[in-house]
Enzyme design. Structure first.
Site, short mmCIF file in Angstrom:
data_model
loop_
_atom_site.label_atom_id
_atom_site.label_comp_id
_atom_site.label_asym_id
_atom_site.label_seq_id
_atom_site.Cartn_x
_atom_site.Cartn_y
_atom_site.Cartn_z
N TYR A 53 -17.29 -0.47 22.79
CA TYR A 53 -17.64 0.16 24.07
C TYR A 53 -19.12 -0.03 24.39
O TYR A 53 -19.99 0.42 23.64
CB TYR A 53 -17.27 1.65 24.08
CG TYR A 53 -15.79 1.94 23.82
CD1 TYR A 53 -14.81 0.94 23.98
CD2 TYR A 53 -15.37 3.19 23.41
CE1 TYR A 53 -13.48 1.20 23.74
CE2 TYR A 53 -14.02 3.45 23.16
CZ TYR A 53 -13.08 2.45 23.33
OH TYR A 53 -11.76 2.71 23.08
N HIS A 111 -9.31 -1.30 15.55
CA HIS A 111 -9.09 -1.18 17.00
C HIS A 111 -7.76 -1.80 17.45
O HIS A 111 -7.07 -1.26 18.29
CB HIS A 111 -10.27 -1.82 17.75
CG HIS A 111 -10.52 -1.20 19.10
ND1 HIS A 111 -11.77 -1.09 19.64
CD2 HIS A 111 -9.69 -0.68 20.02
CE1 HIS A 111 -11.68 -0.52 20.84
NE2 HIS A 111 -10.43 -0.26 21.09
P1 NAP Z 1 -8.29 8.06 30.96
O1 NAP Z 1 -8.92 9.05 30.08
O2 NAP Z 1 -6.82 8.08 31.13
O3 NAP Z 1 -8.94 8.11 32.41
C1 NAP Z 1 -10.32 8.09 32.61
C2 NAP Z 1 -10.57 8.24 34.11
O4 NAP Z 1 -10.05 9.49 34.54
C3 NAP Z 1 -12.05 8.25 34.46
O5 NAP Z 1 -12.17 7.52 35.68
C4 NAP Z 1 -12.35 9.73 34.72
O6 NAP Z 1 -13.34 9.90 35.70
C5 NAP Z 1 -11.02 10.22 35.25
N1 NAP Z 1 -10.78 11.65 34.95
C6 NAP Z 1 -11.06 12.32 33.82
N2 NAP Z 1 -10.66 13.59 33.91
C7 NAP Z 1 -10.10 13.73 35.14
C8 NAP Z 1 -9.51 14.81 35.82
N3 NAP Z 1 -9.40 16.03 35.25
N4 NAP Z 1 -9.05 14.60 37.09
C9 NAP Z 1 -9.14 13.37 37.68
N5 NAP Z 1 -9.69 12.30 37.07
C10 NAP Z 1 -10.16 12.49 35.80
O7 NAP Z 1 -8.65 6.57 30.54
P2 NAP Z 1 -9.37 5.82 29.34
O8 NAP Z 1 -10.83 6.04 29.41
O9 NAP Z 1 -8.82 4.46 29.34
O10 NAP Z 1 -8.79 6.51 28.00
C11 NAP Z 1 -9.41 7.59 27.35
C12 NAP Z 1 -10.11 7.15 26.09
O11 NAP Z 1 -9.19 6.57 25.17
C13 NAP Z 1 -11.14 6.04 26.30
O12 NAP Z 1 -12.32 6.49 26.91
C14 NAP Z 1 -11.30 5.55 24.89
O13 NAP Z 1 -12.13 6.43 24.15
C15 NAP Z 1 -9.86 5.59 24.40
N6 NAP Z 1 -9.15 4.30 24.57
C16 NAP Z 1 -8.77 3.61 23.45
C17 NAP Z 1 -8.12 2.39 23.56
C18 NAP Z 1 -7.71 1.65 22.33
O14 NAP Z 1 -7.36 0.47 22.42
N7 NAP Z 1 -7.72 2.27 21.17
C19 NAP Z 1 -7.82 1.85 24.83
C20 NAP Z 1 -8.17 2.60 25.95
C21 NAP Z 1 -8.82 3.82 25.81
P3 NAP Z 1 -14.87 10.38 35.35
O15 NAP Z 1 -15.30 9.59 34.15
O16 NAP Z 1 -15.59 10.08 36.60
O17 NAP Z 1 -14.83 11.86 35.07
#
Ligand code: NAP
Length: 279
Positions: A53, A111
């Site tokens: 990241y 990962h």
């Molecule tokens: P997510 O958490 O599903 O969505 C993030 C988005 O949702 C951001 O744009 C955020 O906006 C918004 N958001 C957060 N809370 C909200 C709410 N209460 N209402 C409306 N919108 C909201 O997506 P993600 O970042 O892909 O997944 C979460 C975490 O999982 C990642 O950050 C990472 O740490 C991990 N991940 C791991 C892998 C892997 O391969 N292991 C892959 C993907 C993700 P703001 O930021 O503007 O608040």
């Protein structure tokens, strides 16, 4: 905050905080640090990051957010598959420790599966655990056959978690991986629990209708839905303080059988084996 039990017996927060895209822009760093700190204050003490990241930038944001309160927080980071060799894992771990400004990573994950044999990565993780550099290890984006390979490797029974894509539009793991992990006490970390870019999932008429009944938001329903299993940890990413507050409060949302049936009708569970969804 509700907790989820790891195989070691340690309890971790059921709702944690993601960090993908944090550390990308200097101008947003202060807000990102503040969002993570607010999340910790509200009980979301598990923080998920990765060397990938922002090229290590997200780990630096985490370091700032946990400064002076390291012991309150459970840090998860991930090693790139290309670094997942016997010598590459400890070297990558040292770099992450430096960026995180800490002496240990609480949970260190592969990962995704790359070219290095899983048994080699497991051996490297076990050595790091014995050296106290990491406290637990696990994997990410591995389906059942890979999990079986991990569990057959020497030390493989110590796998603490598998982090996979899981939200109402991506339910394939319910068919076999979720029960496989539950049976063996492996925690499942649901990534992108809000659908990653959120727009499509959070406008789902079913989620919106359920949210309306409870007087909460569709995002809170999506998080509560993922947490209906006791071995699932959800890791939404939020840089916005309002989102952070909403996500922490989702722990109090209890969905009824009627709610779950309405979500099932619009976002059906898998009826057969599906290839693991990845982002
Ligand atoms: P997510 O958490 O599903 O969505 C993030 C988005 O949702 C951001 O744009 C955020 O906006 C918004 N958001 C957060 N809370 C909200 C709410 N209460 N209402 C409306 N919108 C909201 O997506 P993600 O970042 O892909 O997944 C979460 C975490 O999982 C990642 O950050 C990472 O740490 C991990 N991940 C791991 C892998 C892997 O391969 N292991 C892959 C993907 C993700 P703001 O930021 O503007 O608040």
């Amino acid at each position: 905050m509700r907790t989820v039990r790891l195989p070691s017996g340690e309890q971790v927060a059921a709702i944690g905080q993601g960090t993908w895209y944090m550390g990308d822009r200097k101008s947003e760093a202060t807000g990102e640090v503040a969002a993570l700190q607010l999340g910790i204050d509200l009980g979301m003490t598990l923080i998920d990051t990765a060397e990938m990241y922002a090229d290590g930038g997200a780990e630096r944001i985490v370091a700032q957010a946990v400064s002076g309160r390291r012991d309150e927080v459970f840090i998860v980071s991930k090693v790139y598959p290309r670094n997942a060799s016997r010598s590459g894992v400890p070297a990558a771990c040292e770099r992450s420790l430096k960026r995180l400004n800490t002496d240990r990573i609480d949970l260190y994950l592969l990962h995704w599966r790359g070219g290095h044999p899983l048994a080699e990565t497991v051996a490297a993780f076990e050595a790091l655990r014995q050296a106290g550099k990491i406290r637990h290890w696990g994997v990410s984006n591995l389906d059942v056959s890979d999990m079986e390979e991990v569990s057959r490797a020497p030390g493989g029974a110590n796998c603490a978690a598998n982090q996979v894509l899981y939200h109402p539009n991506s339910r394939g793991i319910e068919y076999d991986l979720l029960p496989w992990c539950e049976k063996r006490g492996v925690a499942v970390m649901a990534y992108s629990p809000l659908g990653h870019t959120t727009s499509r999932l959070l406008h789902s008429p079913a989620l919106v209708a359920v949210a309306k009944r409870h007087g909460v938001t569709a995002a809170q329903v999506a998080l509560a839905w993922g947490l209906r299993f006791s071995h699932v940890i959800s890791i939404p990413k939020a840089s916005d303080a309002g989102h952070v507050r909403e996500n922490a409060a989702a722990i109090d949302v209890v969905l009824t059988a009627e709610d779950l049936a309405e979500i099932d009708a619009a976002h059906p569970p898998p009826g057969r084996k599906r290839a693991l969804d990845l982002l």
